[in-house]
Design a protein around this motif. Structure first.
Motif, PDB file in Angstrom:
ATOM      1  N   ALA A   1      -1.443   9.683   6.544  1.00 55.84           N
ATOM      2  CA  ALA A   1      -0.174  10.258   7.000  1.00 55.84           C
ATOM      3  C   ALA A   1       0.927  10.137   5.955  1.00 55.84           C
ATOM      4  N   VAL A   2       0.923   9.026   5.218  1.00 59.88           N
ATOM      5  CA  VAL A   2       1.997   8.835   4.231  1.00 59.88           C
ATOM      6  C   VAL A   2       1.541   9.214   2.830  1.00 59.88           C
ATOM      7  N   ASP A   3       0.306   9.750   2.742  1.00 63.22           N
ATOM      8  CA  ASP A   3      -0.166  10.285   1.465  1.00 63.22           C
ATOM      9  C   ASP A   3      -0.211   9.202   0.394  1.00 63.22           C
ATOM     10  N   SER A   4      -0.841   8.070   0.751  1.00 61.98           N
ATOM     11  CA  SER A   4      -0.896   6.934  -0.172  1.00 61.98           C
ATOM     12  C   SER A   4      -2.334   6.445  -0.288  1.00 61.98           C
ATOM     13  N   ALA A   5      -2.666   5.854  -1.448  1.00 58.50           N
ATOM     14  CA  ALA A   5      -4.042   5.411  -1.697  1.00 58.50           C
ATOM     15  C   ALA A   5      -4.366   4.104  -0.975  1.00 58.50           C
ATOM     16  N   GLY A   6      -3.457   3.137  -1.039  1.00 54.05           N
ATOM     17  CA  GLY A   6      -3.687   1.865  -0.365  1.00 54.05           C
ATOM     18  C   GLY A   6      -4.663   0.965  -1.086  1.00 54.05           C
ATOM     19  N   ASP A   7      -4.832  -0.262  -0.553  1.00 54.08           N
ATOM     20  CA  ASP A   7      -5.793  -1.226  -1.110  1.00 54.08           C
ATOM     21  C   ASP A   7      -6.305  -2.100   0.029  1.00 54.08           C
ATOM     22  N   ASP A   8      -6.576  -3.378  -0.253  1.00 53.82           N
ATOM     23  CA  ASP A   8      -7.142  -4.242   0.786  1.00 53.82           C
ATOM     24  C   ASP A   8      -6.106  -4.763   1.781  1.00 53.82           C
ATOM     25  N   SER A   9      -4.844  -4.506   1.478  1.00 59.52           N
ATOM     26  CA  SER A   9      -3.787  -5.009   2.345  1.00 59.52           C
ATOM     27  C   SER A   9      -3.139  -3.874   3.125  1.00 59.52           C
ATOM     28  N   VAL A  10      -2.500  -4.242   4.205  1.00 60.43           N
ATOM     29  CA  VAL A  10      -1.810  -3.255   5.029  1.00 60.43           C
ATOM     30  C   VAL A  10      -0.420  -3.013   4.420  1.00 60.43           C
TER      31      VAL A  10
ATOM     32  N   SER B   1      19.849   3.518  10.970  1.00 60.85           N
ATOM     33  CA  SER B   1      19.717   2.676   9.778  1.00 60.85           C
ATOM     34  C   SER B   1      18.594   1.672   9.989  1.00 60.85           C
ATOM     35  N   GLN B   2      18.158   1.079   8.890  1.00 58.41           N
ATOM     36  CA  GLN B   2      17.020   0.167   8.968  1.00 58.41           C
ATOM     37  C   GLN B   2      17.116  -0.873   7.858  1.00 58.41           C
ATOM     38  N   ASP B   3      16.891  -2.111   8.226  1.00 62.32           N
ATOM     39  CA  ASP B   3      16.776  -3.197   7.247  1.00 62.32           C
ATOM     40  C   ASP B   3      15.394  -3.818   7.392  1.00 62.32           C
ATOM     41  N   PHE B   4      14.824  -4.246   6.272  1.00 62.57           N
ATOM     42  CA  PHE B   4      13.561  -4.989   6.311  1.00 62.57           C
ATOM     43  C   PHE B   4      13.608  -6.114   5.289  1.00 62.57           C
ATOM     44  N   GLU B   5      12.866  -7.166   5.587  1.00 65.47           N
ATOM     45  CA  GLU B   5      12.567  -8.172   4.571  1.00 65.47           C
ATOM     46  C   GLU B   5      11.079  -8.473   4.678  1.00 65.47           C
ATOM     47  N   PHE B   6      10.395  -8.383   3.560  1.00 64.08           N
ATOM     48  CA  PHE B   6       8.946  -8.584   3.548  1.00 64.08           C
ATOM     49  C   PHE B   6       8.630  -9.962   2.963  1.00 64.08           C
ATOM     50  N   PHE B   7       7.814 -10.725   3.664  1.00 66.92           N
ATOM     51  CA  PHE B   7       7.499 -12.074   3.217  1.00 66.92           C
ATOM     52  C   PHE B   7       6.072 -12.204   2.714  1.00 66.92           C
ATOM     53  N   LYS B   8       5.155 -11.536   3.374  1.00 66.78           N
ATOM     54  CA  LYS B   8       3.759 -11.620   2.921  1.00 66.78           C
ATOM     55  C   LYS B   8       2.980 -10.415   3.427  1.00 66.78           C
ATOM     56  N   LEU B   9       1.890 -10.137   2.747  1.00 70.38           N
ATOM     57  CA  LEU B   9       1.026  -9.031   3.155  1.00 70.38           C
ATOM     58  C   LEU B   9       0.034  -9.493   4.218  1.00 70.38           C
ATOM     59  N   VAL B  10      -0.478  -8.539   4.942  1.00 69.24           N
ATOM     60  CA  VAL B  10      -1.510  -8.809   5.946  1.00 69.24           C
ATOM     61  C   VAL B  10      -2.782  -8.091   5.487  1.00 69.24           C
ATOM     62  N   PRO B  11      -3.922  -8.775   5.484  1.00 71.24           N
ATOM     63  CA  PRO B  11      -5.158  -8.075   5.093  1.00 71.24           C
ATOM     64  C   PRO B  11      -5.561  -7.054   6.152  1.00 71.24           C
ATOM     65  N   VAL B  12      -6.232  -6.007   5.714  1.00 73.78           N
ATOM     66  CA  VAL B  12      -6.753  -5.029   6.679  1.00 73.78           C
ATOM     67  C   VAL B  12      -7.684  -5.773   7.642  1.00 73.78           C
TER      68      VAL B  12
END
Lengths: 142, 136
Positions: free
Chosen positions: A48-57, A84-95
């Motif tokens: 949907a977002v036209d992205s390749a991705g990897d092992d993480s979400v 409006s939207q704010d985010f803070e990312f702390f860690k990835l989640v594995p698929v």
């Protein structure tokens, strides 16, 4: 047993119903929800977002599911838009990982016919470690 | 991924063409079936005059640009703050652009502050905001 709502597991009482804008108060906490970010869901998101991705979400895929979980408990009228939207990312989640989402009402504002909500979200992994937090401001139609 | 980050650096832009098919796919993937995104007959009767892309779809492009530039530093140490200024519509071409405004020390870690904007093919701002990335 948690309730299954569209693939999202609400860690709450089955009798709880979606709430409306009028019923919400500042500080209101939505029922927490857990959801698995499985390979099929992630693949659909990446397409949907036209992205390749990897092992993480992708962090925004986690956020999208968190908002979807929230939407199961909040009855929003058609035509509601994101301001409006704010985010803070702390860690990835594995698929394949499972995350837990909590949300509450940060602000509620009614001015004339304009109705606005600020929703605060927090997502943690299965170990309880913070994955991301966010703040969404939405405007409901008059 | 960018090897060395410095003030004034322009981030490689991301350009995406918005179609109703992509919006529908995003609705399926996200579970957001608000008719303002997917139902033309509903959307045309609203002040927006037609369907619009999900704000979160546009933010996915923003996050993609940041992840390409900063890699893991973005995915596990990024902060994003944006306002949606105008809708992205089917047929629009959206360009996501970013610039490193400063590189500063914050709590002992080097941190890049970037300005962000998404514009449509007419140059109209769709999303504006800021991102911060811990580089340590």
């Amino acid at each position: 047993m948690p309730t299954t709502v569209g693939g999202i597991f609400a860690d709450s009482n089955e009798d709880e119903m979606p709430v409306t804008y009028e019923e919400l108060t500042v500080g209101y906490e939505f029922p927490p929800a857990s959801y698995e970010l499985n390979a099929s869901l992630v693949a659909k998101y990446l397409r949907a977002v036209d992205s390749a991705g990897d092992d993480s979400v992708p962090p925004l895929a986690v956020a999208a599911r968190a908002l979807a979980a929230l939407a199961e408990w909040l009855h929003l009228p058609p035509g509601t838009i994101h301001a409006s939207q704010d985010f803070e990312f702390f860690k990835l989640v594995p698929v394949g990982g499972t995350v837990h989402c909590q949300a509450k009402v940060g602000r509620k504002l009614t001015r004339g016919s304009m109705r606005m909500l600020v929703l605060e979200l927090s997502v943690a992994d299965s170990r309880g470690q913070k994955v991301q937090s966010g703040k969404a401001t939405i405007i409901l139609p008059a | 991924m960018i090897e060395e980050i410095h003030q004034g650096q322009i981030l490689p832009p991301v350009v995406k063409h918005i179609t109703q098919e992509k919006i529908n796919l995003y609705a399926e993937a996200s579970g957001d079936f608000n008719p303002i995104h997917i139902d033309e007959s509903f959307a045309v009767q609203t002040p927006l005059g037609g369907t619009i892309a999900h704000g979160m779809l546009i933010l996915a492009y923003v996050s993609d640009m940041m992840a390409r530039a900063f890699g893991m530093s973005w995915n596990s140490g990024g902060k994003l703050s944006v306002r949606f200024k105008a809708p992205a519509r089917p047929g629009d071409t959206v360009t996501v652009a970013g610039k490193v405004e400063s590189v500063e020390e914050e709590e002992g870690t080097s941190c890049a502050r970037c300005s962000l904007e998404c514009r449509n093919q007419q140059g109209e701002a769709i999303v504006v905001g800021e991102a911060r990335v811990r580089l340590g």
